[in-house]
Motif scaffolding. Structure first.
Motif, PDB file in Angstrom:
ATOM      1  N   GLU A   6       1.270  -2.984  20.317  1.00 27.81           N
ATOM      2  CA  GLU A   6       1.680  -1.706  19.730  1.00 27.81           C
ATOM      3  C   GLU A   6       3.094  -1.793  19.155  1.00 27.81           C
ATOM      4  OE1 GLU A   6       1.166   0.871  23.031  1.00 27.81           O
ATOM      5  OE2 GLU A   6      -1.031   0.960  22.834  1.00 27.81           O
ATOM      6  N   ASP A   7       3.989  -2.468  19.868  1.00 25.46           N
ATOM      7  CA  ASP A   7       5.362  -2.643  19.376  1.00 25.46           C
ATOM      8  C   ASP A   7       5.376  -3.491  18.102  1.00 25.46           C
ATOM      9  OD1 ASP A   7       6.357  -1.154  21.459  1.00 25.46           O
ATOM     10  OD2 ASP A   7       6.933  -2.880  22.682  1.00 25.46           O
ATOM     11  N   LYS A   8       4.538  -4.522  18.086  1.00 25.24           N
ATOM     12  CA  LYS A   8       4.450  -5.400  16.913  1.00 25.24           C
ATOM     13  C   LYS A   8       3.984  -4.612  15.691  1.00 25.24           C
ATOM     14  CE  LYS A   8       1.590  -9.229  15.178  1.00 25.24           C
ATOM     15  NZ  LYS A   8       0.461 -10.158  15.525  1.00 25.24           N
ATOM     16  N   VAL A   9       2.974  -3.784  15.886  1.00 23.24           N
ATOM     17  CA  VAL A   9       2.441  -2.969  14.793  1.00 23.24           C
ATOM     18  C   VAL A   9       3.479  -1.955  14.323  1.00 23.24           C
ATOM     19  CG1 VAL A   9       0.764  -1.151  14.273  1.00 23.24           C
ATOM     20  CG2 VAL A   9       0.010  -3.269  15.364  1.00 23.24           C
ATOM     21  N   ALA A  10       4.159  -1.316  15.266  1.00 22.69           N
ATOM     22  CA  ALA A  10       5.186  -0.337  14.904  1.00 22.69           C
ATOM     23  C   ALA A  10       6.289  -0.978  14.077  1.00 22.69           C
ATOM     24  CB  ALA A  10       5.769   0.293  16.165  1.00 22.69           C
ATOM     25  N   SER A  11       6.680  -2.186  14.457  1.00 25.47           N
ATOM     26  CA  SER A  11       7.715  -2.910  13.709  1.00 25.47           C
ATOM     27  C   SER A  11       7.223  -3.249  12.303  1.00 25.47           C
ATOM     28  CB  SER A  11       8.090  -4.192  14.458  1.00 25.47           C
ATOM     29  OG  SER A  11       9.009  -4.956  13.718  1.00 25.47           O
ATOM     30  N   ARG A  12       5.966  -3.630  12.211  1.00 24.46           N
ATOM     31  CA  ARG A  12       5.405  -3.983  10.907  1.00 24.46           C
ATOM     32  C   ARG A  12       5.372  -2.767   9.973  1.00 24.46           C
ATOM     33  NH1 ARG A  12      -0.568  -6.726   9.858  1.00 24.46           N
ATOM     34  NH2 ARG A  12      -0.253  -7.121   7.620  1.00 24.46           N
ATOM     35  N   ILE A  13       5.021  -1.615  10.518  1.00 23.80           N
ATOM     36  CA  ILE A  13       4.975  -0.403   9.698  1.00 23.80           C
ATOM     37  C   ILE A  13       6.380   0.039   9.314  1.00 23.80           C
ATOM     38  CG2 ILE A  13       4.376   2.048   9.687  1.00 23.80           C
ATOM     39  CD1 ILE A  13       2.018   0.119   9.237  1.00 23.80           C
ATOM     40  N   ASP A  14       7.339  -0.134  10.201  1.00 21.80           N
ATOM     41  CA  ASP A  14       8.722   0.203   9.872  1.00 21.80           C
ATOM     42  C   ASP A  14       9.222  -0.669   8.729  1.00 21.80           C
ATOM     43  OD1 ASP A  14      11.269   1.623  10.474  1.00 21.80           O
ATOM     44  OD2 ASP A  14      11.960  -0.394  10.949  1.00 21.80           O
ATOM     45  N   THR A  15       8.877  -1.964   8.780  1.00 23.47           N
ATOM     46  CA  THR A  15       9.243  -2.881   7.691  1.00 23.47           C
ATOM     47  C   THR A  15       8.566  -2.462   6.392  1.00 23.47           C
ATOM     48  OG1 THR A  15       9.548  -4.736   9.221  1.00 23.47           O
ATOM     49  CG2 THR A  15       9.137  -5.281   6.912  1.00 23.47           C
ATOM     50  N   ALA A  16       7.284  -2.056   6.484  1.00 19.49           N
ATOM     51  CA  ALA A  16       6.538  -1.613   5.303  1.00 19.49           C
ATOM     52  C   ALA A  16       7.176  -0.372   4.691  1.00 19.49           C
ATOM     53  CB  ALA A  16       5.090  -1.319   5.687  1.00 19.49           C
ATOM     54  N   ARG A  17       7.585   0.553   5.532  1.00 19.45           N
ATOM     55  CA  ARG A  17       8.210   1.784   5.036  1.00 19.45           C
ATOM     56  C   ARG A  17       9.513   1.491   4.303  1.00 19.45           C
ATOM     57  NH1 ARG A  17      12.234   4.354   6.804  1.00 19.45           N
ATOM     58  NH2 ARG A  17      12.259   3.237   8.789  1.00 19.45           N
ATOM     59  N   ARG A  18      10.323   0.602   4.894  1.00 22.16           N
ATOM     60  CA  ARG A  18      11.606   0.260   4.265  1.00 22.16           C
ATOM     61  C   ARG A  18      11.383  -0.487   2.952  1.00 22.16           C
ATOM     62  NH1 ARG A  18      13.871  -3.234   7.264  1.00 22.16           N
ATOM     63  NH2 ARG A  18      12.659  -3.229   9.168  1.00 22.16           N
ATOM     64  N   PHE A  19      10.363  -1.335   2.913  1.00 17.74           N
ATOM     65  CA  PHE A  19      10.025  -2.047   1.675  1.00 17.74           C
ATOM     66  C   PHE A  19       9.636  -1.059   0.583  1.00 17.74           C
ATOM     67  CE2 PHE A  19       6.589  -3.627  -1.051  1.00 17.74           C
ATOM     68  CZ  PHE A  19       7.179  -4.753  -1.616  1.00 17.74           C
ATOM     69  N   ALA A  20       8.778  -0.101   0.937  1.00  9.05           N
ATOM     70  CA  ALA A  20       8.304   0.874  -0.051  1.00  9.05           C
ATOM     71  C   ALA A  20       9.441   1.753  -0.556  1.00  9.05           C
ATOM     72  CB  ALA A  20       7.196   1.729   0.555  1.00  9.05           C
ATOM     73  N   GLU A  21      10.296   2.184   0.346  1.00  2.39           N
ATOM     74  CA  GLU A  21      11.402   3.048  -0.047  1.00  2.39           C
ATOM     75  C   GLU A  21      12.415   2.318  -0.928  1.00  2.39           C
ATOM     76  OE1 GLU A  21      11.449   6.019   3.866  1.00  2.39           O
ATOM     77  OE2 GLU A  21      12.874   4.355   3.726  1.00  2.39           O
ATOM     78  N   ALA A  22      12.525   0.994  -0.738  1.00  2.00           N
ATOM     79  CA  ALA A  22      13.473   0.214  -1.534  1.00  2.00           C
ATOM     80  C   ALA A  22      12.908  -0.172  -2.898  1.00  2.00           C
ATOM     81  CB  ALA A  22      13.885  -1.051  -0.782  1.00  2.00           C
TER      82      ALA A  22
ATOM     83  N   LEU B 248       0.828  -1.200   0.000  1.00  2.00           N
ATOM     84  CA  LEU B 248       0.000   0.000   0.000  1.00  2.00           C
ATOM     85  C   LEU B 248       0.867   1.256   0.000  1.00  2.00           C
ATOM     86  CD1 LEU B 248      -3.008  -0.453   2.475  1.00  2.00           C
ATOM     87  CD2 LEU B 248      -3.065  -0.273  -0.016  1.00  2.00           C
ATOM     88  N   LEU B 249       1.862   1.274   0.874  1.00  2.00           N
ATOM     89  CA  LEU B 249       2.739   2.440   0.973  1.00  2.00           C
ATOM     90  C   LEU B 249       3.539   2.627  -0.314  1.00  2.00           C
ATOM     91  CD1 LEU B 249       3.356   4.632   2.983  1.00  2.00           C
ATOM     92  CD2 LEU B 249       5.199   3.216   3.914  1.00  2.00           C
ATOM     93  N   ALA B 250       3.957   1.514  -0.908  1.00  2.00           N
ATOM     94  CA  ALA B 250       4.677   1.601  -2.180  1.00  2.00           C
ATOM     95  C   ALA B 250       3.792   2.216  -3.258  1.00  2.00           C
ATOM     96  CB  ALA B 250       5.154   0.209  -2.599  1.00  2.00           C
ATOM     97  N   GLU B 251       2.524   1.867  -3.250  1.00  2.33           N
ATOM     98  CA  GLU B 251       1.599   2.426  -4.243  1.00  2.33           C
ATOM     99  C   GLU B 251       1.433   3.932  -4.043  1.00  2.33           C
ATOM    100  OE1 GLU B 251      -0.396   2.619  -7.534  1.00  2.33           O
ATOM    101  OE2 GLU B 251       0.386   0.702  -6.799  1.00  2.33           O
ATOM    102  N   VAL B 252       1.270   4.345  -2.786  1.00  8.02           N
ATOM    103  CA  VAL B 252       1.125   5.768  -2.487  1.00  8.02           C
ATOM    104  C   VAL B 252       2.358   6.543  -2.954  1.00  8.02           C
ATOM    105  CG1 VAL B 252       0.942   7.458  -0.620  1.00  8.02           C
ATOM    106  CG2 VAL B 252      -0.422   5.375  -0.546  1.00  8.02           C
TER     107      VAL B 252
END
Length: 326
Positions: free
Chosen positions: A292-308, A85-89
């Motif tokens: 909350e920590d699990k979700v934060a980690s998942r979003i951090d992974t999503a952000r790095r995936f999108a940026e890459a 989703l983030l990659a699409e945005v």
């Protein structure tokens, strides 16, 4: 969300809590990225998480979704990958539509998300056609159409409800009444307090529910979806909610009364859900922090995936039509 049978038991309340946290964390990342200039301006739905999670978890695997420019909550609750989703945005190749749609036109066929429309009320026009197709082809599943109170002031709202009632179409209309129509308060644009009042003119049953209470939304949506399934006719569910961010990021909401904003922030759907689960002994503060920590980690992974993810190549004339419906 697991795309279960419409007759499946209600999901675990902790799962609903986690989904709302995921949506909030994803959109917070959008807010941060927009402010930094790394993500294009996007319409968020911060504060509306319970409305999206409650309704989507009432749907079955065969049900189809049409949604609007505030679609992240619906997509994530349906099981969308936040990285894609983030990659699409961000216009990247690994997004759901290979970076072609941005945040405003995402579709995900594997999730039953037919379209996301940035044109206010356009999904209402399309919903009748999708539902008619389902009926004529004898396909299982109802059509869930998400829209806001602004779209309910468009002619397409009344046209869609009229045809759905006339043709007996299985549409679950979901109005997320978040009080604001872009930069205009609903009181300046609506002659009635509730959108659900308008359904009666077309003989369509309707109900308004507290859209910041995920349990109340889920119960109402399960009832509404069952009604549509059994009768094959439309139903309107209005979720009374509030978006605590501006219309389009970045936006400081300088036009919003501070007291109104604080009133709704005190009714935050995620905080309400957390407090209720802890009070009922179904969640501890430590367990909530772990989620909350699990979700934060998942979003951090999503952000790095999108940026890459790389930008898509400049398309040829032939490629421009790829993935476009005829």
């Amino acid at each position: 969300m697991s795309l279960n049978s419409p007759h499946a038991p209600a999901p675990d309340p902790r799962q609903l809590f986690e989904q709302m946290l995921l949506i909030r964390a994803y959109e917070d990342a959008i807010v941060t990225g927009s402010a930094a200039g790394s993500i294009p301006g996007t319409c968020t739905s911060v504060g509306q998480e319970a409305a999206a999670v409650g309704v989507v978890n009432a749907l079955g695997a065969d049900d189809l979704i049409l949604t609007n420019h505030r679609s992240a909550g619906h997509l994530l609750a349906r099981g969308a990958d936040p990285g894609r989703l983030l990659a699409e945005v961000m216009g990247r190749r690994d997004g759901y539509c290979q970076g072609r749609s941005g945040s405003l036109h995402i579709s995900a066929r594997e999730l039953g998300v037919v379209l996301t429309s940035t044109i206010v009320g356009a999904e209402l026009s399309m919903a009748t056609g999708v539902a008619l197709s389902q009926t004529m082809l004898g396909r299982p599943g109802i059509v869930a159409c998400f829209f806001g109170d602004g779209a309910a002031c468009e002619g397409s709202f009344h046209e869609s409800l009229n045809l759905a009632a006339l043709w007996h179409l299985p549409v679950l209309y979901v109005c997320e009444n978040n009080q604001w129509q872009a930069y205009v308060h609903r009181r300046e644009a609506m002659s009635r307090e509730r959108v659900s009042d308008w359904a009666a003119a077309y003989g369509i049953p309707a109900v308004t529910v507290d859209g910041n209470d995920v349990d109340a939304v889920l119960e109402a949506a399960r009832h509404a979806a069952a009604q549509v399934r059994q009768s094959g006719q439309p139903y309107l569910l209005e979720t009374w909610t509030y978006r605590t961010r501006g219309h389009l990021e970045p936006d400081d909401q300088a036009y919003v009364d501070a007291a109104e904003r604080e009133y709704w922030r005190a009714r935050d759907p995620i905080a309400t859900c957390r407090e209720r689960l802890i009070a009922a002994g179904r969640l501890t503060a430590a367990e909530a922090a772990t989620i909350e920590d699990k979700v934060a980690s998942r979003i951090d992974t999503a952000r790095r995936f999108a940026e890459a993810s790389p930008f898509p190549p400049i398309p040829t004339a032939a490629e421009l039509a790829r993935g476009v419906y005829a």
